[in-house]
Design an enzyme around this catalytic site. Structure first.
Site, short mmCIF file in Angstrom:
data_model
loop_
_atom_site.label_atom_id
_atom_site.label_comp_id
_atom_site.label_asym_id
_atom_site.label_seq_id
_atom_site.Cartn_x
_atom_site.Cartn_y
_atom_site.Cartn_z
N CYS A 5 4.86 11.98 -7.88
CA CYS A 5 4.29 13.06 -8.70
C CYS A 5 3.17 12.49 -9.54
O CYS A 5 3.40 11.57 -10.34
CB CYS A 5 5.37 13.67 -9.61
SG CYS A 5 4.69 14.89 -10.74
N HIS B 292 0.82 -1.21 0.00
CA HIS B 292 0.00 0.00 0.00
C HIS B 292 0.85 1.26 0.00
O HIS B 292 0.38 2.33 0.36
CB HIS B 292 -0.92 0.01 1.22
CG HIS B 292 -1.99 -1.05 1.16
ND1 HIS B 292 -2.71 -1.44 2.26
CD2 HIS B 292 -2.44 -1.81 0.13
CE1 HIS B 292 -3.58 -2.38 1.91
NE2 HIS B 292 -3.42 -2.63 0.62
N LEU C 27 -4.98 -9.61 17.57
CA LEU C 27 -5.50 -9.38 18.93
C LEU C 27 -6.81 -10.13 19.12
O LEU C 27 -7.09 -10.69 20.17
CB LEU C 27 -5.72 -7.87 19.13
CG LEU C 27 -5.97 -7.41 20.57
CD1 LEU C 27 -4.79 -7.78 21.45
CD2 LEU C 27 -6.21 -5.91 20.61
C1 BV8 Z 1 -8.06 -2.61 -5.43
C2 BV8 Z 1 -3.59 3.44 2.14
C3 BV8 Z 1 -8.31 -3.26 -7.68
C4 BV8 Z 1 -2.56 4.11 2.87
C5 BV8 Z 1 -5.10 1.56 2.29
C6 BV8 Z 1 -16.19 -4.74 -1.88
C7 BV8 Z 1 -15.75 -6.01 -1.50
C8 BV8 Z 1 -14.39 -6.33 -1.56
C9 BV8 Z 1 -13.45 -5.39 -1.98
C10 BV8 Z 1 -13.88 -4.15 -2.33
C11 BV8 Z 1 -15.23 -3.81 -2.30
N1 BV8 Z 1 -15.34 -2.52 -2.69
C12 BV8 Z 1 -14.10 -2.04 -2.99
C13 BV8 Z 1 -13.23 -3.02 -2.79
C14 BV8 Z 1 -11.78 -2.97 -3.00
C15 BV8 Z 1 -11.11 -2.21 -1.87
C16 BV8 Z 1 -11.47 -2.81 -0.54
O1 BV8 Z 1 -10.98 -3.87 -0.18
N2 BV8 Z 1 -12.36 -2.12 0.21
C17 BV8 Z 1 -12.76 -2.64 1.51
C18 BV8 Z 1 -12.83 -1.51 2.51
C19 BV8 Z 1 -14.12 -3.35 1.33
N3 BV8 Z 1 -9.70 -2.38 -2.09
C20 BV8 Z 1 -9.06 -1.50 -2.89
O2 BV8 Z 1 -9.54 -0.50 -3.36
C21 BV8 Z 1 -7.60 -1.87 -3.19
N4 BV8 Z 1 -7.41 -1.79 -4.60
O3 BV8 Z 1 -8.87 -3.44 -5.07
O4 BV8 Z 1 -7.70 -2.38 -6.73
C22 BV8 Z 1 -7.31 -4.28 -8.09
C23 BV8 Z 1 -6.65 -5.03 -7.14
C24 BV8 Z 1 -5.73 -6.01 -7.57
C25 BV8 Z 1 -5.49 -6.19 -8.90
C26 BV8 Z 1 -6.18 -5.40 -9.85
C27 BV8 Z 1 -7.10 -4.45 -9.43
C28 BV8 Z 1 -6.66 -0.89 -2.53
C29 BV8 Z 1 -6.71 -1.07 -1.04
C30 BV8 Z 1 -5.63 -0.21 -0.38
C31 BV8 Z 1 -6.28 0.98 0.27
N5 BV8 Z 1 -5.28 1.71 1.03
N6 BV8 Z 1 -4.21 2.33 2.90
C32 BV8 Z 1 -2.98 4.47 4.23
O5 BV8 Z 1 -3.67 5.48 4.38
O6 BV8 Z 1 -2.63 3.70 5.12
S1 BV8 Z 1 -5.95 0.35 3.15
C33 BV8 Z 1 -5.95 0.58 4.84
O7 BV8 Z 1 -6.56 -0.57 5.41
C34 BV8 Z 1 -4.60 0.56 5.46
O8 BV8 Z 1 -3.56 0.79 4.59
C35 BV8 Z 1 -4.44 -0.81 6.06
O9 BV8 Z 1 -3.27 -1.38 5.64
C36 BV8 Z 1 -5.54 -1.53 5.45
C37 BV8 Z 1 -5.99 -2.74 6.16
O10 BV8 Z 1 -6.24 -2.40 7.50
P1 BV8 Z 1 -5.49 -3.26 8.62
O11 BV8 Z 1 -4.04 -3.14 8.41
O12 BV8 Z 1 -6.05 -4.64 8.65
O13 BV8 Z 1 -5.89 -2.44 9.91
P2 BV8 Z 1 -7.27 -2.51 10.69
O14 BV8 Z 1 -7.34 -1.32 11.60
O15 BV8 Z 1 -8.38 -2.77 9.74
O16 BV8 Z 1 -7.12 -3.82 11.61
C38 BV8 Z 1 -6.13 -3.82 12.62
C39 BV8 Z 1 -6.13 -5.23 13.19
O17 BV8 Z 1 -5.09 -5.29 14.17
C40 BV8 Z 1 -7.41 -5.59 13.91
O18 BV8 Z 1 -7.84 -6.88 13.46
C41 BV8 Z 1 -7.03 -5.64 15.39
O19 BV8 Z 1 -7.69 -6.69 16.07
C42 BV8 Z 1 -5.55 -5.93 15.32
N7 BV8 Z 1 -4.79 -5.35 16.45
C43 BV8 Z 1 -4.99 -4.18 17.10
N8 BV8 Z 1 -4.06 -4.03 18.07
C44 BV8 Z 1 -3.26 -5.13 18.01
C45 BV8 Z 1 -3.71 -5.96 16.99
N9 BV8 Z 1 -3.14 -7.14 16.70
C46 BV8 Z 1 -2.06 -7.50 17.44
N10 BV8 Z 1 -1.57 -6.74 18.45
C47 BV8 Z 1 -2.13 -5.56 18.76
N11 BV8 Z 1 -1.62 -4.83 19.77
#
Ligand code: BV8
Length: 224
Positions: free
Chosen positions: A112, A104, A194
């Site tokens: 750019c 990501h 977690l």
């Molecule tokens: C794409 C940018 C096409 C930078 C990010 C409907 C269904 C399915 C998919 C889609 C849909 N509609 C749209 C989509 C596609 C979409 C998507 O998945 N949407 C989701 C929301 C439904 N995806 C995209 O658009 C991607 N591109 O699909 O292009 C394609 C793909 C391939 C080939 C050809 C074409 C692009 C996705 C990237 C978006 N950019 N970030 C930034 O600002 O950071 S995503 C964003 O969420 C973050 O970057 C992060 O990396 C990502 C995932 O989040 P997590 O890392 O999992 O973090 P989260 O808070 O969610 O969870 C934290 C976890 O940690 C929890 O489970 C918690 O329990 C745990 N935790 C907490 N504390 C601890 C812990 N674990 C251990 N110890 C602890 N102490």
């Protein structure tokens, strides 16, 4: 053993960097449509730069934690490790990990939008900044927004498919294609988190607890 690891925001949580979907996570305080999509950036580049400037400053002020350090230790062991991260922070690198695949993008890099030039981002970016290569005022953080294609997907798919063990650490498995990688895995699979993620049942094994406790313990088992 060939190991492929995918990390998410949870591995950096104990370094003080917010996750996205936990209580008071980033997406509870910001509308991701406004700050993490190309459309949001086109509408209000100043807001998006402000969002990433704050996260960049937080990232610089943070330090890698025991989980990042354990993965750097694992990479120096006899195992063949591919480290893939959804995170845009540089804590894996600062813990000593090499060749980290940032699917990501990275907070510390700038892009750019006019000529695709990439360079090390200044701490604070501004819509009026000019590209060092083509001078256009079209600079953006080098991160992958929703609707954009993640980086190095071929290399990632290949590393996960050839791994004897695929491990997901600290991710809610809500974002694709990252969340779908567990389907690409041909070997054993382990979720370290977690709490159970949205794809917990797709893994052969699961270990729950804070990453700074569970990851070092798991690495100790693997490298001894
Ligand atoms: C794409 C940018 C096409 C930078 C990010 C409907 C269904 C399915 C998919 C889609 C849909 N509609 C749209 C989509 C596609 C979409 C998507 O998945 N949407 C989701 C929301 C439904 N995806 C995209 O658009 C991607 N591109 O699909 O292009 C394609 C793909 C391939 C080939 C050809 C074409 C692009 C996705 C990237 C978006 N950019 N970030 C930034 O600002 O950071 S995503 C964003 O969420 C973050 O970057 C992060 O990396 C990502 C995932 O989040 P997590 O890392 O999992 O973090 P989260 O808070 O969610 O969870 C934290 C976890 O940690 C929890 O489970 C918690 O329990 C745990 N935790 C907490 N504390 C601890 C812990 N674990 C251990 N110890 C602890 N102490």
């Amino acid at each position: 053993m060939r190991i492929a690891i995918l990390t998410g925001a949870g591995i950096s949580a104990e370094s003080g960097l917010g996750t996205f979907r936990d209580k008071d996570g980033l997406w509870t305080r910001y509308d991701l449509e406004e700050v993490a999509t190309p459309e949001g950036f086109a509408r209000n580049p100043a807001l998006v730069h402000e969002f990433y400037n704050q996260r960049r400053a937080d990232c610089i002020a943070a330090a890698p934690n025991a989980a990042h350090n354990a993965l750097a230790l694992l990479q120096n062991s006899t195992h063949d490790l591919a480290l893939i991260t959804q995170n845009v922070d540089d804590l894996h690198e600062r813990a000593g990990s090499k060749g980290v695949i940032h699917m990501h993008g990275a907070l510390r890099r700038a892009l750019c939008a006019a000529c695709d030039h990439r360079w090390d981002a200044p701490v604070a970016m501004d819509p009026s900044d000019e590209c060092p290569s083509c001078s256009a005022s079209a600079t953006r953080p080098d991160v992958v927004w929703f609707g954009e294609i993640p980086y190095q997907m071929e290399a990632i798919q290949e590393a996960v498919a050839r791994a004897d063990l695929f491990v997901a650490i600290g991710t809610s498995a809500e974002v694709y294609p990252a969340a779908g990688l567990v389907e690409t895995a041909q070997g054993d699979t382990l979720e370290i988190n977690l709490a159970p993620s949205a794809r917990a049942n797709a893994f052969n094994a699961r270990r729950f607890g804070p990453a700074t406790e569970v990851v070092p313990a798991w690495v100790d088992e693997i490298i001894k």
